[in-house]
Structure formats: structure tokens, C-alpha cells
Design a protein around this motif. Structure first.
Motif, PDB file in Angstrom:
ATOM      1  N   TYR A   1      46.424  40.943  21.117  1.00  0.00           N
ATOM      2  CA  TYR A   1      46.877  40.194  22.300  1.00  0.00           C
ATOM      3  C   TYR A   1      46.805  41.057  23.558  1.00  0.00           C
ATOM      4  N   ASN A   2      47.302  42.296  23.428  1.00  0.00           N
ATOM      5  CA  ASN A   2      47.261  43.189  24.576  1.00  0.00           C
ATOM      6  C   ASN A   2      45.847  43.382  25.094  1.00  0.00           C
ATOM      7  N   ALA A   3      44.923  43.591  24.145  1.00  0.00           N
ATOM      8  CA  ALA A   3      43.529  43.833  24.533  1.00  0.00           C
ATOM      9  C   ALA A   3      42.989  42.634  25.297  1.00  0.00           C
ATOM     10  N   VAL A   4      43.225  41.437  24.759  1.00  0.00           N
ATOM     11  CA  VAL A   4      42.708  40.233  25.417  1.00  0.00           C
ATOM     12  C   VAL A   4      43.322  40.076  26.812  1.00  0.00           C
ATOM     13  N   PHE A   5      44.634  40.285  26.887  1.00  0.00           N
ATOM     14  CA  PHE A   5      45.286  40.136  28.187  1.00  0.00           C
ATOM     15  C   PHE A   5      44.760  41.147  29.200  1.00  0.00           C
ATOM     16  N   MET A   6      44.547  42.362  28.726  1.00  0.00           N
ATOM     17  CA  MET A   6      44.052  43.419  29.625  1.00  0.00           C
ATOM     18  C   MET A   6      42.676  43.042  30.168  1.00  0.00           C
ATOM     19  N   MET A   7      41.828  42.519  29.259  1.00  0.00           N
ATOM     20  CA  MET A   7      40.491  42.082  29.666  1.00  0.00           C
ATOM     21  C   MET A   7      40.593  41.016  30.740  1.00  0.00           C
ATOM     22  N   ILE A   8      41.462  40.028  30.475  1.00  0.00           N
ATOM     23  CA  ILE A   8      41.615  38.938  31.449  1.00  0.00           C
ATOM     24  C   ILE A   8      42.102  39.501  32.773  1.00  0.00           C
ATOM     25  N   ARG A   9      43.033  40.441  32.695  1.00  0.00           N
ATOM     26  CA  ARG A   9      43.599  40.999  33.921  1.00  0.00           C
ATOM     27  C   ARG A   9      42.517  41.691  34.762  1.00  0.00           C
ATOM     28  N   ILE A  10      41.713  42.527  34.109  1.00  0.00           N
ATOM     29  CA  ILE A  10      40.670  43.245  34.861  1.00  0.00           C
ATOM     30  C   ILE A  10      39.652  42.250  35.428  1.00  0.00           C
ATOM     31  N   PHE A  11      39.244  41.296  34.588  1.00  0.00           N
ATOM     32  CA  PHE A  11      38.271  40.292  35.018  1.00  0.00           C
ATOM     33  C   PHE A  11      38.784  39.545  36.244  1.00  0.00           C
ATOM     34  N   VAL A  12      40.044  39.114  36.170  1.00  0.00           N
ATOM     35  CA  VAL A  12      40.631  38.332  37.243  1.00  0.00           C
ATOM     36  C   VAL A  12      40.755  39.159  38.519  1.00  0.00           C
ATOM     37  N   LEU A  13      41.120  40.438  38.358  1.00  0.00           N
ATOM     38  CA  LEU A  13      41.231  41.321  39.527  1.00  0.00           C
ATOM     39  C   LEU A  13      39.904  41.413  40.261  1.00  0.00           C
ATOM     40  N   ILE A  14      38.842  41.633  39.500  1.00  0.00           N
ATOM     41  CA  ILE A  14      37.536  41.810  40.132  1.00  0.00           C
ATOM     42  C   ILE A  14      37.068  40.513  40.767  1.00  0.00           C
ATOM     43  N   ILE A  15      37.213  39.416  40.021  1.00  0.00           N
ATOM     44  CA  ILE A  15      36.780  38.126  40.564  1.00  0.00           C
ATOM     45  C   ILE A  15      37.583  37.804  41.820  1.00  0.00           C
ATOM     46  N   GLY A  16      38.889  38.001  41.759  1.00  0.00           N
ATOM     47  CA  GLY A  16      39.731  37.697  42.921  1.00  0.00           C
ATOM     48  C   GLY A  16      39.310  38.483  44.135  1.00  0.00           C
ATOM     49  N   MET A  17      39.153  39.804  43.958  1.00  0.00           N
ATOM     50  CA  MET A  17      38.800  40.636  45.094  1.00  0.00           C
ATOM     51  C   MET A  17      37.414  40.275  45.635  1.00  0.00           C
ATOM     52  N   SER A  18      36.448  40.067  44.736  1.00  0.00           N
ATOM     53  CA  SER A  18      35.097  39.842  45.235  1.00  0.00           C
ATOM     54  C   SER A  18      34.951  38.438  45.819  1.00  0.00           C
TER      55      SER A  18
END
Lengths: 272, 289
Positions: free
Chosen positions: A107-124
Motif C-alpha cells: 500500500y505504501n509503495a502504491v501511495f508513494m507512486m501516486i503521490r510523486i506522479f500527482v506532484l509532477i503532473i500538478g506542477m507541470s
């Protein structure tokens, strides 16, 4: 060479492009905060949906968007592996010698992936793809304006940033021209030992620096000729103005934040 | 015989991005061996893009570039040898100077060719003479020279490679009349001594009329006219349609003809006009006497 042409700005004229850059910076900040507040399935689902919505609203081709993720793919993979193997929990899934994989780890791994993905998408989506660098510095100057009371030279910093950004494409172009000129004289940048390749850069760097200094001097003179004396009493050609739409977006971001905090506080949303 | 030939060449900047620009559109042209060929056209007509294809600095998006009938991209690994054969002087070449002395800078090209020190020295002196550079300047720093001298030093740097084809992109831009004359004469001298083919890009119809055998006219990324000086300048209406003029002296002559003064047709340089007028004058004197 063209690949380092500055910035990723991708004009499509979408709503995101037309938002006030100050609002976009604030929304992006709120979005980053949200992505760290969210802790449960509901929160992450919302984050993922909003990231996809941002991509759709920006009307930027999916391939271009995914290209911005490629550089951090390695980091994502690394955090995922670390999370899977090093998280300790209660539900054991795999047990083999010294390797223990727990459900919490997955679960942690999946959440971390989503978090990084969302951060990059949001910023860009909110910043780099939809806002020109000049608009960004302009917005930063306005947002930091209150610091002037503390004698922080906000205008000077913004002007330096603007000039630096303004000259990146010029210098890239200059570099290309000089490289072409030296190639025309038989320069070879791609073969030979490391030392001979470093030496091959001298015919590019010397003229490049010479021209950068020349340009800086010319620009300073041109600015002085037009009586530039800093930010005091200076008005703008394109004044930034908030519109109703900007407030709607800001409100949306604030609500999202409030919702995320509320979820954590009241324990709503499916948690492990 | 064709020294350089372009066949249906297209060139697109930033292909596949929203900033895509078509800089060359189905360009075919032919440069005869041993001639001086002028390329004229407005800013943005694709001239500078075109000359960078001639020595393989950029690769056409479609079409072929032939040097002596051979595709220059047939062996991309060997591109350096093409660049020594087709010497390109880019626009404002003075910004490419980098060495500590003018001598060393002119020697950069020949050194890359792997020539002996003696041969290099010989070529540096020869090239400096072609470019009209005072030998006393050879040991100065290139950054201490005047604008015109820097330009000549940069051009000498290409001539020192003794290219079979010398390509000059706006070699006289921003120079005073004396500076531009010196450079164009140097170009002509280089051609006469070496038998090289010369391609020269310019805005000045007067210079073109004085120095060129053939002229290629470019407009809107295409070649619109191609032929001898006489052929091209006699089509003044078509030139005007793409925003170009015939040399000033030619329009003076055509006005004189309109006034009933019988100067000859096809006059493109001041010297020719003077000759024609003095002939006319002598005839008149004779018929009077």
C-alpha cells in the motif's frame, strides 16, 4: 541542441493557460500540500482523478505529458522498491529467508507512486506547461511584493530572473551558431578522448563568453538610455488582474485541502 | 558542369511541435563550376538555412544535396571532409574568433585538416593576403581588431582551408563601403587564383551585379528565379513582385531611355553605364563635327 531549448511551455489556449499566474502558483502550492496531507484511499483516489482532470483540461497531448515524467521514473521505481521491502506491518504476504513483504508495504509503495506522479503532473500542468517563464517571474514578484517592507529587493530579483530567462534562448541560439561555425572549420566534438573533447569546447566557450559580456553591456546601456532606475513607481505593460474564474479555481483548491484535512481528522475514507 | 546541386530539398524547423516552420519548400537549384553565384532574397526567405545545407551543417528534411554529383549525406561519417571542400563563412563570422592570436585563429581550420606546421603557416599567410589582412596584425589578439579587420580574419580562417567551394553568407553586412569592397575583391581574387566556385548571399543588388555570373532569387522559402545576371535583372517586374529591386543604376538607365537618351540595355553596374554614356557622347560629337 533543440531539446534544451528553454522551457516546456505548450500553448493550447485552454482555461489553465488563461488563469492568472499568481492564482496558479497558489493553487499549485495548495495542491502540493494536499498531496502530502492525503493518507487514505479516498484521498488518493481524489488526487489521481484531479491530476487526470488537469491533463484533460490543459488539452496537452498525453505523449508530451508522459515525457515530463520520464526523468523521474527511476526515482519512482526506487521509492517503490524501498517501500515494498522495508515497510514493516502486521499482514505478512511473502516470507522467504530475510525477505518479508507486508501488505502495508504494498500500500505504501502504491501511495508513494501516486503521490510523486500527482506532484509532477500538478506542477507541470499548473506551471511549466501552461505558464510562460516570464509570466511566472512576474507573478512571483507580485506575490512577494509584501516583503518589500522588510527591504528585500524583490523587484531587482525578479528583474534579474526575467533577464536571465529572457537570454537563455538567445544564448542557446548563439551556442548553436558558434558550434556550426566551428564545425564548418572542421571542429569535432564527438570523437576522441575525454581530454580532447573537453579541449574541443574551447572554440565554443571563448566566443560564447565574449558575446555574453558584450550583450550584458549593451543591455545595461540600453536600459539606462531609457531611464531605468529600479522598480519604484514603475507601471506594467500587462497588469495582472484576478477574474471570477481565478477565484473559482482558488476556492476549489482550498476546498480540496479542507476536505483532505477533514478526512484525516474524522477518519473518513478507507484506511488500513 | 554542376558543382553543387540541390534536388527537391525541404527543410522544416521543429518538425512535429506546435512551433513547426517550413524554411525551405521544394528547393531545386544548380551552381555551375567555377562561377560566382549570388543568392538574393528578403530576410526570412530561407537563404541562410539553404547555405547551411551545402556543407552538411544541417540535414534536409527531404531531398538531396549533391557535390560533384555525389550525395553529401551518402557517408555521414565523412562529413568533415565535405566541410573542408565546401568552406562556409557564416553571417557575422567575427563572433567565432577565439584564439589568442589572429595567426592561430586562421590556422584552426587547416590544423583540423591535419596538415604539417609548414603547410599551415604557408596557408595562413596566403589566406591573410586574400582577405586583405595586414601581416602585422597576425600576432595581435583577434579581440583587439576593428570590426572590419575581425571580419577579414574570420574569412581568412575559411580561405586557409582552400575550399573548392567558398560560400559567403552576407559577408559585407554592417561594413562601410571600403570594407565591403575589400572583402568582395578578396573573394574574387581567391576565386581567380584557386579556380574555386563561389556562392555569395547578399542584399545588395549592386554588389551582385558587379561580382556574380549567375543569380538565384529566393522568396517565401522557394527558389523563384535562377539564371545569369542579365536574365534575372531583366525581369524587374517579377523581382519587384517579391519585394526586390534591380540595381539602382539599371533603373536610372531605363529612365534615361524613356527620356529618349539611347543608353544600351542590360546595364547593371556604374562602370557599364559610364562606358555606354561616353560612347553615346562620342557618337554625338562625331555626328555634330
Amino acid at each position: 541542441m533543440k531539446a534544451i531549448a528553454f522551457g516546456q511551455y505548450y500553448p493550447t489556449g485552454s482555461i489553465l493557460h488563461r488563469l492568472d499566474p499568481r492564482a496558479k502558483i497558489i493553487i499549485a502550492l495548495l495542491y502540493v500540500i494536499c498531496s502530502f496531507i492525503c493518507k487514505n484511499v479516498l484521498g488518493f483516489a481524489l488526487l489521481l482523478i484531479s491530476a487526470i482532470a488537469l491533463i484533460l483540461i490543459s488539452r496537452i497531448p498525453l505523449g508530451t505529458v508522459l515525457r515530463s515524467i520520464r526523468p523521474v521514473l527511476l526515482i519512482m521505481l526506487f521509492t517503490m522498491i524501498i517501500n515494498i521491502f522495508l515497510t514493516r506491518g502486521d499482514t505478512v504476504l511473502v516470507e522467504w529467508r530475510f525477505v518479508h513483504i507486508y501488505a502495508e508495504g504494498i500500500y505504501n509503495a502504491v501511495f508513494m507512486m501516486i503521490r510523486i506522479f500527482v506532484l509532477i503532473i500538478g506542477m507541470s500542468m499548473l506551471m511549466t506547461y501552461t505558464t510562460t517563464p516570464i509570466m511566472l517571474t512576474d507573478a512571483i514578484e507580485r506575490l512577494l511584493a509584501p516583503l518589500k517592507v522588510l527591504h528585500v529587493p524583490v523587484h531587482e530579483f525578479a528583474m534579474m530572473m526575467t533577464i536571465a530567462l529572457r537570454f537563455i534562448p538567445t544564448l542557446v541560439e548563439e551556442t548553436e551558431k558558434i558550434m556550426a561555425a566551428q564545425k564548418a572549420r572542421g571542429a569535432d566534438f564527438t570523437s576522441g578522448s575525454l581530454i580532447s573533447r573537453a579541449k574541443a569546447l574551447i572554440p565554443i566557450l571563448v566566443p560564447l563568453f565574449a558575446s555574453a559580456f558584450r550583450r550584458a553591456e549593451e543591455l545595461a546601456t540600453a536600459m539606462e538610455c531609457r531611464c531605468y532606475h529600479g522598480g519604484e513607481g514603475r507601471t506594467r505593460m500587462t497588469a495582472l488582474r484576478y477574474r471570477a474564474g481565478d477565484f473559482v479555481w482558488l476556492l476549489g483548491a482550498l476546498l480540496f485541502c479542507a476536505f483532505a484535512v477533514g478526512c484525516n481528522y474524522f477518519g473518513i475514507g478507507y484506511t488500513l | 558542369m554542376a558543382k553543387i546541386e540541390l534536388q527537391h530539398v525541404n527543410y522544416i524547423y521543429g518538425e512535429g511541435t506546435p512551433f513547426e516552420v517550413r524554411a525551405l519548400d521544394d528547393v531545386s537549384l544548380c551552381v555551375r563550376e567555377g562561377t560566382v553565384t549570388g543568392i538574393i532574397g528578403h530576410t526570412g526567405s530561407g537563404k541562410s538555412t539553404m547555405v547551411q545545407l551545402l556543407n552538411g551543417l544541417s540535414r534536409p528534411s527531404a531531398g538531396t544535396v549533391l557535390l560533384d554529383g555525389e550525395d553529401i549525406w551518402s557517408r555521414p561519417k565523412d562529413m568533415r571532409s565535405i566541410r573542408f571542400r565546401v568552406g562556409l563563412v557564416m553571417q557575422y563570422p567575427e563572433y567565432q574568433l577565439f584564439e589568442e592570436t589572429v595567426r592561430a585563429d586562421i590556422a584552426y581550420g587547416p590544423k583540423n585538416m591535419g596538415l604539417s606546421a609548414q603547410e599551415i603557416e604557408e596557408r595562413v599567410l596566403e589566406a591573410a593576403a586574400f582577405a586583405g589582412l595586414d601581416p602585422a596584425l597576425l600576432d595581435e589578439s583577434p579581440f583587439d581588431l576593428s570590426g572590419g579587420q575581425k571580419r577579414r580574419a574570420a574569412i581568412a580562417g575559411i580561405m586557409a582551408m582552400r575550399p573548392e567551394v567558398l560560400v559567403l553568407d552576407e559577408p559585407a553586412a554592417g561594413l562601410d563601403p571600403r570594407g565591403r569592397d575589400a572583402i568582395l575583391r578578396g573573394m574574387r581574387e581567391y576565386r581567380e587564383k584557386s579556380g574555386a566556385t563561389v556562392i555569395i548571399v547578399s542584399h545588395s543588388m549592386e554588389d551582385m551585379a558587379r561580382f556574380c555570373d549567375d543569380i538565384i532569387v529566393m522568396a517565401h522559402s522557394r527558389v523563384v528565379m535562377q539564371g545569369s545576371c542579365k536574365e534575372v535583372f531583366s525581369r524587374s517586374d517579377e523581382l519587384a513582385a517579391v519585394g526586390l529591386d534591380i540595381p539602382e543604376i539599371s533603373s536610372v538607365c531605363s529612365r534615361l531611355r524613356a527620356q529618349g537618351i539611347e543608353v544600351g540595355e542590360g546595364i547593371f553596374t556604374v562602370e557599364e553605364a559610364i562606358r555606354s554614356l561616353t560612347d553615346l557622347f562620342a557618337e554625338k560629337e562625331k555626328s555634330k563635327g
